[in-house]
Design a protein around this motif. Structure first.
Motif, PDB file in Angstrom:
ATOM      1  N   PRO A  52      40.622  61.440 -20.181  1.00  0.00           N
ATOM      2  CA  PRO A  52      39.562  61.325 -19.274  1.00  0.00           C
ATOM      3  C   PRO A  52      40.028  60.565 -18.003  1.00  0.00           C
ATOM      4  O   PRO A  52      39.435  60.670 -17.163  1.00  0.00           O
ATOM      5  CB  PRO A  52      38.752  60.404 -19.961  1.00  0.00           C
ATOM      6  N   ALA A  53      41.315  59.980 -17.913  1.00  0.00           N
ATOM      7  CA  ALA A  53      41.518  59.354 -16.810  1.00  0.00           C
ATOM      8  C   ALA A  53      41.738  60.429 -15.713  1.00  0.00           C
ATOM      9  O   ALA A  53      41.904  59.960 -14.655  1.00  0.00           O
ATOM     10  CB  ALA A  53      42.741  58.706 -17.128  1.00  0.00           C
ATOM     11  N   LEU A  58      41.601  63.644 -10.146  1.00  0.00           N
ATOM     12  CA  LEU A  58      40.800  64.534  -9.367  1.00  0.00           C
ATOM     13  C   LEU A  58      39.930  64.250  -8.235  1.00  0.00           C
ATOM     14  O   LEU A  58      39.979  64.749  -7.372  1.00  0.00           O
ATOM     15  CB  LEU A  58      39.982  65.553 -10.513  1.00  0.00           C
ATOM     16  N   VAL A  59      39.021  63.012  -8.753  1.00  0.00           N
ATOM     17  CA  VAL A  59      38.049  62.819  -7.602  1.00  0.00           C
ATOM     18  C   VAL A  59      39.194  62.132  -6.438  1.00  0.00           C
ATOM     19  O   VAL A  59      38.523  62.159  -5.376  1.00  0.00           O
ATOM     20  CB  VAL A  59      37.243  61.577  -8.442  1.00  0.00           C
ATOM     21  N   ALA A  60      40.058  61.091  -6.910  1.00  0.00           N
ATOM     22  CA  ALA A  60      40.799  60.731  -5.671  1.00  0.00           C
ATOM     23  C   ALA A  60      41.503  61.700  -4.841  1.00  0.00           C
ATOM     24  O   ALA A  60      41.607  61.796  -3.770  1.00  0.00           O
ATOM     25  CB  ALA A  60      41.902  59.744  -6.295  1.00  0.00           C
ATOM     26  N   CYS A  66      39.525  65.510   1.521  1.00  0.00           N
ATOM     27  CA  CYS A  66      38.496  65.171   2.536  1.00  0.00           C
ATOM     28  C   CYS A  66      38.792  64.393   3.935  1.00  0.00           C
ATOM     29  O   CYS A  66      38.715  64.837   4.924  1.00  0.00           O
ATOM     30  CB  CYS A  66      37.168  64.761   1.992  1.00  0.00           C
ATOM     31  N   LEU A  67      39.470  63.407   3.197  1.00  0.00           N
ATOM     32  CA  LEU A  67      39.636  62.334   4.415  1.00  0.00           C
ATOM     33  C   LEU A  67      40.921  63.055   5.357  1.00  0.00           C
ATOM     34  O   LEU A  67      41.025  62.677   6.465  1.00  0.00           O
ATOM     35  CB  LEU A  67      40.196  61.039   3.681  1.00  0.00           C
ATOM     36  N   GLY A  68      41.797  63.695   4.715  1.00  0.00           N
ATOM     37  CA  GLY A  68      42.845  64.226   5.255  1.00  0.00           C
ATOM     38  C   GLY A  68      42.454  65.351   6.648  1.00  0.00           C
ATOM     39  O   GLY A  68      42.872  65.433   7.592  1.00  0.00           O
TER      40      GLY A  68
END
Length: 274
Positions: A52-53, A58-60, A66-68
Motif C-alpha cells: 500500500p505504501a 505513485l502520487v509523489a 506535474c511540478l517539473g
C-alpha cells in the motif's frame, strides 16, 4: 425575345462515404488501447494491494512530474524574457556606442603636458623613504633586512650566512672602502635586553674566525651596561633599537662609519642601558 438561362456554378462537393477498413482499424486500435490500460490498472491494483505504501510513491511521482513540467514551462518563459532583455540591452549599447563615436577628423591632437622629470634618487632620499616594522619580521627576515641596508649603503659581497653553525655571523659584507664587516643580528622583544654573554660569544669569533675589520651586533631592543662595557673593550659596534632606526631612515651613521670615527673604542649607542 428569349432570356438566357443562367447556369449555376459547378461546386465540387466532398463525399463523405463510409470506409469500412478505416473504421475497423480504429476500433481495433481502441480495443488494444483499452486492453493495455486495463492490464496496467490491474497490475497497479495488485501491486498496491501487496504494498500500500506505493500509493504515496505513485502520487509523489505524479506530483513531481506535474511540478517539473510547470517549472520547465516557467523556466522557458524566463529564458525567453532574459534573451529578449539581453537583445534589447545589446541593441541599446550599440546605439549608444554609435552615438558617442566621434569622427576622426573632429578629434584634436592631444596637448603635450610638460612634466618635470623626477630627480635622481640618492642614498639619502632612498634612506628617508624606508619604513620597516622590525617587530613584525621573523629572525630570518630581520637578517635579510640588515643585509638590504648594507647593500643600500654601498656594501658589496653582501651575504646572509645566519643559521646552524654560523659561529656568530649572520651577515657578511664589504664596505665601500674595502673593510670586511661581520654582523650578528638579535631579533629580541622590547623587554629582552642583550647581555654581556651575547657579546662575549660574538667577540670570541667575529675577529679570530671571521676576520672582521668591523664587528657589529644589531638588535631590536637594548643592551645592558656590562654588554656595552665589553663591546667598548673589544671594539664591537653595538646598535640598539634607536640606532637601528636612525640607520634605517638615514638620520644616523652607518655602523662601519661609526666604527671608523670612534676608532678602536667602538661605538656606544645612545640607548645603552645602565
Amino acid at each position: 425575345m428569349t432570356t438566357p438561362v443562367r447556369r449555376k456554378p459547378f461546386v465540387k462537393r466532398r463525399r463523405y462515404g463510409f470506409d469500412l477498413r478505416s473504421t475497423a482499424l480504429f476500433f481495433v486500435f481502441l480495443a488494444v488501447l483499452v486492453s493495455v490500460l486495463g492490464l496496467a490498472a490491474r497490475v497497479a491494483a495488485g501491486a498496491l494491494d501487496r504494498r500500500p505504501a506505493w500509493v504515496f510513491v505513485l502520487v509523489a511521482v505524479a506530483v513531481a512530474g506535474c511540478l517539473g513540467l510547470r517549472r520547465r514551462w516557467r523556466l522557458s518563459g524566463v529564458a525567453r524574457r532574459a534573451a529578449a532583455a539581453l537583445d534589447e540591452a545589446a541593441r541599446e549599447a550599440a546605439e549608444a556606442l554609435e552615438a558617442s563615436a566621434v569622427p576622426a577628423q573632429l578629434t584634436s591632437a592631444p596637448v603635450p603636458i610638460n612634466v618635470p622629470a623626477p630627480a635622481p634618487a640618492t642614498a639619502d632620499t632612498v634612506a628617508l623613504a624606508v619604513a620597516v616594522d622590525y617587530d613584525a619580521l621573523t629572525p630570518e627576515e630581520f637578517e635579510e633586512a640588515i643585509a638590504g641596508l648594507c647593500e643600500r649603503d654601498g656594501c658589496t659581497d653582501v651575504e646572509v650566512v645566519g643559521g646552524a653553525g654560523d659561529l656568530g655571523a649572520d651577515v657578511l659584507a664589504v664596505t665601500p672602502d674595502g673593510r670586511r664587516v661581520v654582523i650578528q643580528c638579535k631579533h629580541y622583544g622590547e623587554s629582552h635586553r642583550v647581555g654581556s654573554q651575547d657579546l662575549q660569544r660574538f667577540g670570541g669569533t667575529c675577529f679570530t674566525v671571521h676576520e672582521a675589520d668591523v664587528a657589529v651586533l644589531v638588535c631590536t631592543s637594548d643592551f645592558t651596561a656590562p654588554a656595552v662595557e665589553y663591546a667598548e673593550q673589544c671594539g664591537i659596534v653595538c646598535l640598539d633599537r634607536e640606532a637601528l632606526e636612525a640607520w634605517t631612515d638615514g638620520t644616523g651613521p652607518h655602523p662601519w662609519q661609526a666604527a671608523l670615527e670612534d676608532g678602536e673604542a667602538g661605538w656606544e649607542t645612545a640607548g645603552a642601558g645602565v
